[in-house]
Design a protein around this motif. Structure first.
Motif: not given
Length: 298
Positions: A161-182
């Motif tokens: 229910d809270d995406p923040k737990t899914d970013f533990r391995g790659m940190g903000m890099l994972g989110l930034i990549n997802l947003v950049f592509f989108s």
């Protein structure tokens, strides 16, 4: 064993004398021959990097670790060390400067990538939250998010229910990549999401995206991405170049997954490894360029 012995003998003794002999015949040092005789890109820059790292000269070895903003005096010192006259080889300085920009730029880029990977997603950080909500709006423009913590996140491939737990391995890099592509390939990202939500061939869009960030990160850390960046960036690569590489992986993995038609998401690791090997094989090609061929918004 014989291979290791030969490598030691060659690098320790034979290589030096061969370089000396060829210089006597051609009148040019190894770096000059590389910069004038090799095709720009990975062919030239990789050979220049090997030559510099293998040199007995501290000036040459130190060049690969120089500050990318202070390369001009570094090139001047190399030319002085190797007695290279600008009037006799007018293109050498420019060509070596470009090689050093690519070599030192790769190292500098990895530092920046590593910093983003280590930056933990913080729900108390307004910028982090804005970026996460932007991801939702880009992928689901016609669906309102009911609340910050909701099962709706599963619709774009998060686990809880809270995406923040899914970013533990790659940190903000994972989110930034997802947003950049989108953000830069919105139509393509939504197309990939639609495939990810397929009732039979589906996969967790966001989780797989973060997994592909880890793939890109690992390839960069190992140095495997040097051929790609040396061929595609005529200078020092920047973060946007790493994000563009991620876009290629995200788009191509989706095409690969759909074409393979896996029986179940339970086989993800098997297909991920197969895709990883395909990418590594491409990276061994002299003209490799892992560039997304569709047009971006920018």
């Amino acid at each position: 064993m014989l291979g290791y012995i030969w490598q030691y003998v060659y690098t320790s003794f034979l290589r030096y004398w061969l370089k000396w002999l060829v210089r006597q015949v051609t009148g040019k040092c190894e770096l000059q021959r590389i910069c004038s005789g090799c095709k720009p890109g990975v062919t030239r820059t990789s050979k220049a990097e090997y030559s510099l790292r293998s040199s007995k000269s501290k000036v040459l070895r130190g060049a690969v670790d120089a500050d990318k903003n202070k390369l001009e005096p570094c090139v001047d010192r190399i030319m002085e060390e190797k007695s290279i006259k600008p009037q006799k080889d007018p293109l050498f300085k420019e060509n070596l400067h470009t090689c050093l920009l690519q070599i030192t730029g790769y190292s500098s880029l990895f530092v920046s990538v590593e910093e983003l990977r280590k930056e933990v997603f913080d729900s108390e950080n307004h910028e982090h939250e804005v970026m996460l909500l932007k991801l939702w709006d880009l992928l689901m423009p016609n669906v309102k998010l009911e609340s910050r913590i909701t099962k709706q996140w599963g619709d774009i491939g998060f686990q809880g229910d809270d995406p923040k737990t899914d970013f533990r391995g790659m940190g903000m890099l994972g989110l930034i990549n997802l947003v950049f592509f989108s953000d830069n390939y919105t139509e393509e990202a939504r197309q990939v999401l639609s495939h990810a939500n397929h009732p039979k061939l589906g996969y967790s869009y966001a989780i797989v995206g973060i997994n592909l960030t880890e793939m890109a990160y690992s390839l960069m850390k190992s140095g495997a991405l040097k051929p790609h960046f040396y061929n595609t960036v005529q200078g020092a690569p920047e973060l946007k170049d790493f994000h563009q590489l991620y876009c290629y992986l995200a788009y191509e993995f989706d095409k690969f997954w759909v074409a393979e038609e896996p029986e179940s998401i339970m086989h993800f690791n098997q297909y991920r490894e197969k895709f990883h090997n395909i990418v590594k094989t491409h990276l061994q090609e002299p003209d490799v360029s892992l560039t997304l061929t569709v047009c971006s918004k920018n």
